[in-house]
Scaffold this motif. Sequence first.
Motif, PDB file in Angstrom:
ATOM      1  N   ARG A   9       0.710  -1.266   0.159  1.00 13.14           N
ATOM      2  CA  ARG A   9      -0.107   0.096  -0.018  1.00 13.14           C
ATOM      3  C   ARG A   9       0.929   1.213   0.060  1.00 13.14           C
ATOM      4  O   ARG A   9       0.448   2.418  -0.549  1.00 13.14           O
ATOM      5  N   LYS A  10       1.989   1.301   0.678  1.00 12.05           N
ATOM      6  CA  LYS A  10       2.946   2.374   0.578  1.00 12.05           C
ATOM      7  C   LYS A  10       3.171   2.635  -0.657  1.00 12.05           C
ATOM      8  O   LYS A  10       3.358   3.950  -0.944  1.00 12.05           O
ATOM      9  N   GLY A  11       3.730   1.743  -1.515  1.00  8.79           N
ATOM     10  CA  GLY A  11       4.023   2.011  -2.983  1.00  8.79           C
ATOM     11  C   GLY A  11       2.701   2.786  -3.608  1.00  8.79           C
ATOM     12  O   GLY A  11       3.112   3.708  -4.496  1.00  8.79           O
ATOM     13  N   ALA A  12       1.580   2.313  -3.447  1.00  7.17           N
ATOM     14  CA  ALA A  12       0.635   2.885  -4.031  1.00  7.17           C
ATOM     15  C   ALA A  12       0.467   4.500  -3.614  1.00  7.17           C
ATOM     16  O   ALA A  12       0.141   5.351  -4.322  1.00  7.17           O
ATOM     17  N   LEU A  13       0.458   4.527  -2.165  1.00  6.93           N
ATOM     18  CA  LEU A  13       0.432   6.086  -1.734  1.00  6.93           C
ATOM     19  C   LEU A  13       1.283   7.076  -2.260  1.00  6.93           C
ATOM     20  O   LEU A  13       1.040   8.021  -2.585  1.00  6.93           O
ATOM     21  N   THR A  14       2.672   6.210  -2.286  1.00  7.70           N
ATOM     22  CA  THR A  14       3.671   7.123  -2.713  1.00  7.70           C
ATOM     23  C   THR A  14       3.617   7.494  -4.224  1.00  7.70           C
ATOM     24  O   THR A  14       3.789   8.809  -4.629  1.00  7.70           O
ATOM     25  N   ALA A  15       3.133   6.657  -5.086  1.00  6.23           N
ATOM     26  CA  ALA A  15       2.819   7.037  -6.380  1.00  6.23           C
ATOM     27  C   ALA A  15       1.854   8.252  -6.668  1.00  6.23           C
ATOM     28  O   ALA A  15       1.918   9.064  -7.466  1.00  6.23           O
ATOM     29  N   CYS A  16       0.596   8.015  -5.649  1.00  5.92           N
ATOM     30  CA  CYS A  16      -0.262   8.818  -6.040  1.00  5.92           C
ATOM     31  C   CYS A  16       0.024  10.298  -5.490  1.00  5.92           C
ATOM     32  O   CYS A  16      -0.290  11.401  -6.010  1.00  5.92           O
ATOM     33  N   VAL A  55      -2.662  14.354   3.732  1.00  8.40           N
ATOM     34  CA  VAL A  55      -2.776  13.252   5.061  1.00  8.40           C
ATOM     35  C   VAL A  55      -1.928  12.055   4.543  1.00  8.40           C
ATOM     36  O   VAL A  55      -1.664  11.934   3.443  1.00  8.40           O
ATOM     37  N   PRO A  56      -1.623  11.527   5.785  1.00  9.98           N
ATOM     38  CA  PRO A  56      -0.736  10.522   5.584  1.00  9.98           C
ATOM     39  C   PRO A  56      -1.201   9.110   4.905  1.00  9.98           C
ATOM     40  O   PRO A  56      -0.322   8.682   3.909  1.00  9.98           O
ATOM     41  N   ALA A  57      -2.587   8.870   4.666  1.00 10.26           N
ATOM     42  CA  ALA A  57      -2.847   7.576   4.227  1.00 10.26           C
ATOM     43  C   ALA A  57      -4.397   7.789   3.785  1.00 10.26           C
ATOM     44  O   ALA A  57      -5.202   7.160   4.410  1.00 10.26           O
ATOM     45  N   GLY A  58      -4.652   8.965   3.024  1.00 11.00           N
ATOM     46  CA  GLY A  58      -6.109   9.039   2.409  1.00 11.00           C
ATOM     47  C   GLY A  58      -6.731   7.928   1.675  1.00 11.00           C
ATOM     48  O   GLY A  58      -6.020   7.202   0.986  1.00 11.00           O
ATOM     49  N   LYS A  59      -8.005   7.598   2.039  1.00 11.82           N
ATOM     50  CA  LYS A  59      -8.804   6.670   1.228  1.00 11.82           C
ATOM     51  C   LYS A  59     -10.119   7.312   0.877  1.00 11.82           C
ATOM     52  O   LYS A  59     -10.676   7.773   1.953  1.00 11.82           O
ATOM     53  N   TYR A 100      -4.839   1.706  -8.695  1.00 10.57           N
ATOM     54  CA  TYR A 100      -4.257   2.525  -7.410  1.00 10.57           C
ATOM     55  C   TYR A 100      -5.480   2.937  -6.371  1.00 10.57           C
ATOM     56  O   TYR A 100      -4.940   2.918  -5.213  1.00 10.57           O
ATOM     57  N   ALA A 101      -6.497   2.892  -6.811  1.00 10.29           N
ATOM     58  CA  ALA A 101      -7.737   3.381  -5.929  1.00 10.29           C
ATOM     59  C   ALA A 101      -8.027   2.175  -4.827  1.00 10.29           C
ATOM     60  O   ALA A 101      -8.075   2.595  -3.938  1.00 10.29           O
ATOM     61  N   LEU A 102      -7.878   0.906  -5.466  1.00  7.84           N
ATOM     62  CA  LEU A 102      -7.930  -0.006  -4.613  1.00  7.84           C
ATOM     63  C   LEU A 102      -6.573  -0.466  -3.991  1.00  7.84           C
ATOM     64  O   LEU A 102      -6.658  -0.721  -2.527  1.00  7.84           O
ATOM     65  N   GLY A 103      -5.558  -0.029  -4.412  1.00  6.43           N
ATOM     66  CA  GLY A 103      -4.373  -0.129  -3.622  1.00  6.43           C
ATOM     67  C   GLY A 103      -4.210   0.924  -2.511  1.00  6.43           C
ATOM     68  O   GLY A 103      -3.832   0.280  -1.315  1.00  6.43           O
ATOM     69  N   ILE A 104      -4.726   1.889  -2.589  1.00  5.79           N
ATOM     70  CA  ILE A 104      -4.512   2.928  -1.360  1.00  5.79           C
ATOM     71  C   ILE A 104      -5.886   2.637  -0.381  1.00  5.79           C
ATOM     72  O   ILE A 104      -5.937   3.351   0.689  1.00  5.79           O
ATOM     73  N   GLY A 105      -6.810   1.725  -0.639  1.00  8.73           N
ATOM     74  CA  GLY A 105      -7.752   1.540   0.264  1.00  8.73           C
ATOM     75  C   GLY A 105      -8.872   1.960  -0.029  1.00  8.73           C
ATOM     76  O   GLY A 105      -9.947   2.170   1.011  1.00  8.73           O
ATOM     77  N   PRO A 137      -5.109   1.180   8.359  1.00  6.58           N
ATOM     78  CA  PRO A 137      -5.163   2.609   8.934  1.00  6.58           C
ATOM     79  C   PRO A 137      -5.277   3.546   7.801  1.00  6.58           C
ATOM     80  O   PRO A 137      -4.530   3.516   6.577  1.00  6.58           O
ATOM     81  N   GLY A 138      -5.754   4.498   8.275  1.00  8.58           N
ATOM     82  CA  GLY A 138      -5.639   5.696   7.261  1.00  8.58           C
ATOM     83  C   GLY A 138      -6.916   6.761   7.648  1.00  8.58           C
ATOM     84  O   GLY A 138      -7.946   6.617   8.721  1.00  8.58           O
ATOM     85  N   GLN A 139      -6.996   7.704   6.532  1.00  9.59           N
ATOM     86  CA  GLN A 139      -8.093   8.928   6.999  1.00  9.59           C
ATOM     87  C   GLN A 139      -9.053   8.540   5.845  1.00  9.59           C
ATOM     88  O   GLN A 139      -8.939   8.568   4.715  1.00  9.59           O
TER      89      GLN A 139
END
Length: 245
Positions: A36-43, A92-96, A112-117, A144-146
């Motif tokens: 998931r960190k990879g998906a968040l970093t890309a976005c 935010v750190p981990a938005g979904k 990527y939408a699925l990847g970030i949750g 975890p996330g927002q």
Amino acid sequence: MKDAVQWIRSLLFVGQAYFMMLPLGLLFLPWALVSRKGALTACKSWCVWIRWTASWMVGLRTEVRGTPPADEVMIAAKHQSFLDIILIFHSVPAGKFIMKRELLKAPILGQYALGIGCVPVDRGKRSQAIKKMVADVAKGKQQPGQLIIYPQGTRIPPGVSAPYKIGTGVLYDELGQDCVPVATNVGLFWPKRGIMRRPGLAVVEFLPRIKAGLDKEDFMARLEDEVETASDRLMREAGFDTPDR
């Protein structure tokens, strides 16, 4: 003539913005498929690119005010254009997001939408969508996330009134989390539809959080009042005439 030049600059900006989804998406894809960190970093990398290119290609500066949350909360935001999505997610750190199921079919974006949750729901089936939304969010608590939700359900142009949908109150009640309201004026510069991007200062503002435990109806009334009042203030600051509340 001035508008014609701005429109051409906007066309170039929009074209490169969508184009950059492909190389960045492919570059980070191996990491995003396993983490998931990879998906968040890309976005977030794409968000950085968009904010930077908007500033010099079309003269659109961006600003985030208030304190973006870093803990497990629900974010309930005013939604005027795709730009508020970019600014909130980048902050935010981990938005979904609660998102339309149709977006899952979009190349790269859906993956990527699925990847970030993100939590996909069917539109047009209100009661079923709310039940499934609550169930899916509950299942995702181990990730975890927002959780970012748009209470009006879609992009609303500046100056247009639209009701706040009860699904936000249901989630607030079921999750038992604090809610952070977010106001914005981005629709004045980056509209819901069309190519034109106008120069200026686009702002999203994180407002003081609403603590968990309020009655659902009281929560919805307070949320709407705070978000709409603050959004009107930001739009007046940018020169848009809005009525006092």
